[in-house]
Design a protein around this motif. Structure first.
Motif, PDB file in Angstrom:
ATOM      1  N   THR A   1      36.680  44.866  41.718  1.00  0.00           N
ATOM      2  CA  THR A   1      37.891  44.843  40.898  1.00  0.00           C
ATOM      3  C   THR A   1      38.874  45.941  41.286  1.00  0.00           C
ATOM      4  OG1 THR A   1      36.718  46.169  39.228  1.00  0.00           O
ATOM      5  CG2 THR A   1      36.770  43.775  38.905  1.00  0.00           C
ATOM      6  N   GLY A   2      38.587  46.646  42.387  1.00  0.00           N
ATOM      7  CA  GLY A   2      39.467  47.705  42.864  1.00  0.00           C
ATOM      8  C   GLY A   2      40.442  47.214  43.908  1.00  0.00           C
ATOM      9  N   ALA A   3      41.433  48.031  44.207  1.00  0.00           N
ATOM     10  CA  ALA A   3      42.458  47.649  45.184  1.00  0.00           C
ATOM     11  C   ALA A   3      41.886  47.489  46.580  1.00  0.00           C
ATOM     12  CB  ALA A   3      43.577  48.694  45.195  1.00  0.00           C
ATOM     13  N   ASP A   4      40.741  48.121  46.853  1.00  0.00           N
ATOM     14  CA  ASP A   4      40.121  47.986  48.163  1.00  0.00           C
ATOM     15  C   ASP A   4      39.173  46.786  48.233  1.00  0.00           C
ATOM     16  OD1 ASP A   4      39.919  48.796  50.785  1.00  0.00           O
ATOM     17  OD2 ASP A   4      38.261  50.173  50.420  1.00  0.00           O
ATOM     18  N   GLY A   5      39.113  46.017  47.156  1.00  0.00           N
ATOM     19  CA  GLY A   5      38.312  44.803  47.123  1.00  0.00           C
ATOM     20  C   GLY A   5      39.140  43.585  47.498  1.00  0.00           C
ATOM     21  N   PRO A   6      38.537  42.399  47.439  1.00  0.00           N
ATOM     22  CA  PRO A   6      39.193  41.182  47.931  1.00  0.00           C
ATOM     23  C   PRO A   6      40.053  40.446  46.911  1.00  0.00           C
ATOM     24  CG  PRO A   6      36.933  40.691  47.353  1.00  0.00           C
ATOM     25  CD  PRO A   6      37.122  42.176  47.092  1.00  0.00           C
ATOM     26  N   LEU A   7      40.141  40.950  45.676  1.00  0.00           N
ATOM     27  CA  LEU A   7      40.738  40.152  44.601  1.00  0.00           C
ATOM     28  C   LEU A   7      42.173  39.737  44.891  1.00  0.00           C
ATOM     29  CD1 LEU A   7      40.575  38.878  41.806  1.00  0.00           C
ATOM     30  CD2 LEU A   7      41.173  41.114  40.828  1.00  0.00           C
ATOM     31  N   LEU A   8      43.045  40.691  45.207  1.00  0.00           N
ATOM     32  CA  LEU A   8      44.450  40.362  45.407  1.00  0.00           C
ATOM     33  C   LEU A   8      44.632  39.401  46.573  1.00  0.00           C
ATOM     34  CD1 LEU A   8      47.464  40.686  44.826  1.00  0.00           C
ATOM     35  CD2 LEU A   8      47.438  42.727  46.281  1.00  0.00           C
TER      36      LEU A   8
ATOM     37  N   THR B   1      47.154  56.893  46.017  1.00  0.00           N
ATOM     38  CA  THR B   1      47.275  55.782  45.087  1.00  0.00           C
ATOM     39  C   THR B   1      46.648  54.534  45.713  1.00  0.00           C
ATOM     40  OG1 THR B   1      49.367  54.980  45.982  1.00  0.00           O
ATOM     41  CG2 THR B   1      49.495  56.749  44.346  1.00  0.00           C
ATOM     42  N   ILE B   2      46.884  53.389  45.055  1.00  0.00           N
ATOM     43  CA  ILE B   2      46.471  52.119  45.648  1.00  0.00           C
ATOM     44  C   ILE B   2      47.421  51.686  46.760  1.00  0.00           C
ATOM     45  CG2 ILE B   2      45.389  51.365  43.503  1.00  0.00           C
ATOM     46  CD1 ILE B   2      47.831  49.410  43.218  1.00  0.00           C
ATOM     47  N   GLY B   3      48.547  52.394  46.924  1.00  0.00           N
ATOM     48  CA  GLY B   3      49.558  51.978  47.891  1.00  0.00           C
ATOM     49  C   GLY B   3      49.059  51.879  49.320  1.00  0.00           C
ATOM     50  N   PRO B   4      48.533  52.973  49.904  1.00  0.00           N
ATOM     51  CA  PRO B   4      48.043  52.878  51.289  1.00  0.00           C
ATOM     52  C   PRO B   4      46.903  51.869  51.440  1.00  0.00           C
ATOM     53  CG  PRO B   4      48.357  55.171  50.648  1.00  0.00           C
ATOM     54  CD  PRO B   4      48.505  54.356  49.401  1.00  0.00           C
ATOM     55  N   ILE B   5      46.053  51.758  50.421  1.00  0.00           N
ATOM     56  CA  ILE B   5      44.954  50.791  50.478  1.00  0.00           C
ATOM     57  C   ILE B   5      45.504  49.375  50.543  1.00  0.00           C
ATOM     58  CG2 ILE B   5      43.012  49.832  49.182  1.00  0.00           C
ATOM     59  CD1 ILE B   5      42.576  52.671  48.045  1.00  0.00           C
ATOM     60  N   THR B   6      46.479  49.074  49.686  1.00  0.00           N
ATOM     61  CA  THR B   6      47.076  47.740  49.638  1.00  0.00           C
ATOM     62  C   THR B   6      47.753  47.406  50.960  1.00  0.00           C
ATOM     63  OG1 THR B   6      47.431  47.987  47.256  1.00  0.00           O
ATOM     64  CG2 THR B   6      48.683  46.265  48.378  1.00  0.00           C
ATOM     65  N   ALA B   7      48.499  48.365  51.488  1.00  0.00           N
ATOM     66  CA  ALA B   7      49.195  48.128  52.753  1.00  0.00           C
ATOM     67  C   ALA B   7      48.229  47.857  53.891  1.00  0.00           C
ATOM     68  CB  ALA B   7      50.083  49.329  53.083  1.00  0.00           C
TER      69      ALA B   7
ATOM     70  N   PRO C   1      56.956  36.372  42.030  1.00  0.00           N
ATOM     71  CA  PRO C   1      56.639  37.664  41.422  1.00  0.00           C
ATOM     72  C   PRO C   1      55.176  37.741  41.000  1.00  0.00           C
ATOM     73  CG  PRO C   1      57.839  36.304  39.857  1.00  0.00           C
ATOM     74  CD  PRO C   1      57.806  35.539  41.151  1.00  0.00           C
ATOM     75  N   VAL C   2      54.560  38.915  41.216  1.00  0.00           N
ATOM     76  CA  VAL C   2      53.125  39.111  40.990  1.00  0.00           C
ATOM     77  C   VAL C   2      52.915  40.460  40.311  1.00  0.00           C
ATOM     78  CG1 VAL C   2      50.842  39.295  42.077  1.00  0.00           C
ATOM     79  CG2 VAL C   2      52.579  37.796  43.083  1.00  0.00           C
ATOM     80  N   LEU C   3      51.949  40.505  39.395  1.00  0.00           N
ATOM     81  CA  LEU C   3      51.425  41.765  38.875  1.00  0.00           C
ATOM     82  C   LEU C   3      49.961  41.855  39.270  1.00  0.00           C
ATOM     83  CD1 LEU C   3      51.349  44.334  37.073  1.00  0.00           C
ATOM     84  CD2 LEU C   3      50.704  42.813  35.174  1.00  0.00           C
ATOM     85  N   ALA C   4      49.563  42.963  39.898  1.00  0.00           N
ATOM     86  CA  ALA C   4      48.166  43.204  40.261  1.00  0.00           C
ATOM     87  C   ALA C   4      47.755  44.551  39.688  1.00  0.00           C
ATOM     88  CB  ALA C   4      47.990  43.191  41.777  1.00  0.00           C
ATOM     89  N   ALA C   5      46.933  44.516  38.639  1.00  0.00           N
ATOM     90  CA  ALA C   5      46.464  45.736  37.988  1.00  0.00           C
ATOM     91  C   ALA C   5      44.958  45.856  38.220  1.00  0.00           C
ATOM     92  CB  ALA C   5      46.780  45.711  36.492  1.00  0.00           C
ATOM     93  N   PHE C   6      44.561  46.872  38.991  1.00  0.00           N
ATOM     94  CA  PHE C   6      43.181  47.023  39.439  1.00  0.00           C
ATOM     95  C   PHE C   6      42.431  48.057  38.613  1.00  0.00           C
ATOM     96  CE2 PHE C   6      45.782  46.029  43.222  1.00  0.00           C
ATOM     97  CZ  PHE C   6      45.155  44.853  43.643  1.00  0.00           C
ATOM     98  N   ASP C   7      41.111  47.972  38.667  1.00  0.00           N
ATOM     99  CA  ASP C   7      40.241  48.987  38.090  1.00  0.00           C
ATOM    100  C   ASP C   7      39.822  49.956  39.202  1.00  0.00           C
ATOM    101  OD1 ASP C   7      38.671  50.352  36.284  1.00  0.00           O
ATOM    102  OD2 ASP C   7      37.373  48.660  35.790  1.00  0.00           O
ATOM    103  N   HIS C   8      39.197  51.063  38.805  1.00  0.00           N
ATOM    104  CA  HIS C   8      38.492  51.993  39.701  1.00  0.00           C
ATOM    105  C   HIS C   8      39.393  52.732  40.693  1.00  0.00           C
ATOM    106  CE1 HIS C   8      35.086  49.058  38.699  1.00  0.00           C
ATOM    107  NE2 HIS C   8      34.913  50.152  37.977  1.00  0.00           N
ATOM    108  N   GLU C   9      40.673  52.855  40.398  1.00  0.00           N
ATOM    109  CA  GLU C   9      41.533  53.655  41.275  1.00  0.00           C
ATOM    110  C   GLU C   9      41.131  55.126  41.238  1.00  0.00           C
ATOM    111  OE1 GLU C   9      44.873  56.280  42.441  1.00  0.00           O
ATOM    112  OE2 GLU C   9      43.908  56.136  40.474  1.00  0.00           O
ATOM    113  N   GLU C  10      40.670  55.575  40.069  1.00  0.00           N
ATOM    114  CA  GLU C  10      40.373  56.997  39.904  1.00  0.00           C
ATOM    115  C   GLU C  10      39.122  57.437  40.670  1.00  0.00           C
ATOM    116  OE1 GLU C  10      42.402  58.948  38.786  1.00  0.00           O
ATOM    117  OE2 GLU C  10      43.709  57.891  37.381  1.00  0.00           O
TER     118      GLU C  10
END
Length: 447
Positions: free
Chosen positions: A291-298, A399-405, A275-284
């Protein structure tokens, strides 16, 4: 497997405390980290080598650890946090179950040269972040919060959580057209908060004030990431207190639920996934940052977890292929005064359970197989859920959904809680929906 705590309205009361303690993304991740630490998770640094020894090995080594602490880790980077729990015996190719969310909200942010003013008023120069409902920031008592960077490169959180600033609206006597033509705001001229009186604008006054507030010496601050927030506390609303009004529900409601769900499942001995929680900045503003979902962090965290457990690139590919992410973000409840703006056959209601977001043009990442995953989690948790689609005549948000996928090649499903007043300085949700979401997330993370 020991049954995790089942969340009720006590979870919603705790959400209100979380919102109040988290006026900026930096405070939000600090609040999340504090809760994870209490549950036995420990922070790891991205610059250190990662040792993901299982619980049994830690115990054999004489290390005193809690059930969660033996496999619970988290990484902080700016206004983002990624936390995960590796159960004992997890293979390198064990897939992940991810709850994705974001920590930022639309607001007014302080410019590099903040000190300004006119006609005897001292003001603060601000830039508009994201897409706020600007009228909701007028005539509201505002505090100031965020992150200060010091000369030695360290950072310090600051939170002036009292009435400090205000964006005053022009009196109707001086703008009679507002009744007929509606309020029209110039984003450069009309959104400058006042914070005092004085004919002389002195460069450095605001930062000197914040240095004093933070207990720092004069001249120590060389950088800042500062933003306004409403100082009005979250509150129950309604005759039967069936509603909650508060700031930054988009999207700290999901961050809070994700933290609660992750700590609830950590320590379970028979988890089939990590189980993982990934809470990103800069979605808005598009998620394109480190630190955004389109970055390499996750991706970096997940890969390092695989490799730290002795995995290969093949194990990484197998793990990602079996991974599922729930992208949890607030959505739109049917508005009683504007029902025609919603799809006529999809009217999500507050306290009706979490919503499944669907858009065939991939503004949301949900497909039929993803719907089945979420439906199974809700059935397991005995939680009702609703479906949301946009009116065909109106553009759909994302949302961050399509970016993450797309970025990580993992199955992603967009969900959330239906609210009113999204992007207002003060939003509105049902008092039951936060704990219903948390219960569904627990069932999902259990696999």
């Amino acid at each position: 497997m020991s049954a995790p705590h089942r969340f009720d309205r006590g979870h919603t009361d705790d959400l209100m405390s979380f919102l109040a303690a988290s006026p900026s993304p930096y405070h939000a991740v600090a609040s999340a980290a504090e809760r994870l630490e209490k549950a036995g998770f420990r922070q790891v640094s991205e610059t250190d080598a990662w040792d993901m020894e299982p619980a049994a090995d830690a115990a054999d080594a004489g290390v005193a650890v809690s059930a969660a602490g033996s496999g619970g880790r988290y990484v902080l980077r700016g206004g983002a946090i990624v936390a995960w729990y590796v159960p004992e015996g997890a293979a390198p190719h064990t897939p992940f179950r991810i709850v994705g969310a974001h920590t930022d909200s639309p607001n007014l942010r302080v410019k590099p040269q903040p000190d300004t003013g006119a006609h005897g008023w001292r003001q603060v120069a601000v830039e508009i972040y994201g897409g706020p409902l600007l009228n909701s920031w007028l005539d509201r008592d505002l505090g100031l919060s965020g992150r200060l960077t010091l000369r030695d490169g360290s950072t310090r959180l600051v939170n002036v959580d009292r009435p400090l600033m205000r964006v005053p609206q022009l009196a109707i006597h001086l703008d009679r057209s507002v009744s007929a033509d509606g309020l029209k705001l110039d984003k450069q001229r009309h959104i400058l908060p006042i914070w005092g009186l004085g004919n002389d604008v002195r460069e450095g006054d605001l930062i000197a004030f914040l240095e004093e507030e933070a207990g720092l010496g004069a001249g120590q601050v060389t950088g800042w990431d500062l933003m306004t927030h409403s100082v009005e506390a979250p509150a129950h609303l309604g005759r039967d207190k069936e509603l909650v009004a508060g700031p930054r529900m988009d999207n700290l409601l999901s961050v809070h639920a994700g933290v609660a769900a992750l700590t609830a499942v950590a320590g379970n001995s028979d988890l089939s996934c990590i189980p993982v929680l990934a809470a990103f900045d800069h979605e808005e503003n598009g998620s394109q940052s480190d630190t955004g979902a389109d970055g390499p962090l996750l991706g970096s965290v997940l890969e390092r977890s695989v490799f730290a457990r002795g995995g290969s690139f093949e194990d990484r590919a197998r793990a990602f292929a079996g991974t599922v992410c729930l992208s949890s973000d607030t959505g739109h409840a049917v508005h009683p005064n504007y029902a025609e703006r919603h799809d006529p056959t999809h009217h999500p209601r507050v306290n009706g359970g979490p919503i499944l977001k669907v858009n065939v043009n991939n503004r949301y990442a949900t497909d039929g197989s993803g719907r089945a995953v979420f439906a199974a989690a809700c059935e397991k948790a005995n939680v009702p859920f609703q479906s949301f689609v946009s009116n065909n005549s109106m553009p759909c948000g994302t949302t961050i959904g399509p970016i993450t996928a797309a970025r990580h090649g993992i199955k992603t499903v967009d969900i959330g809680v239906a609210i009113l007043s999204m992007h207002s300085a003060r939003e509105l949700c049902g008092a039951d929906d936060p704990h219903l979401l948390a219960n569904a997330l627990v069932a999902f993370l259990q696999g």
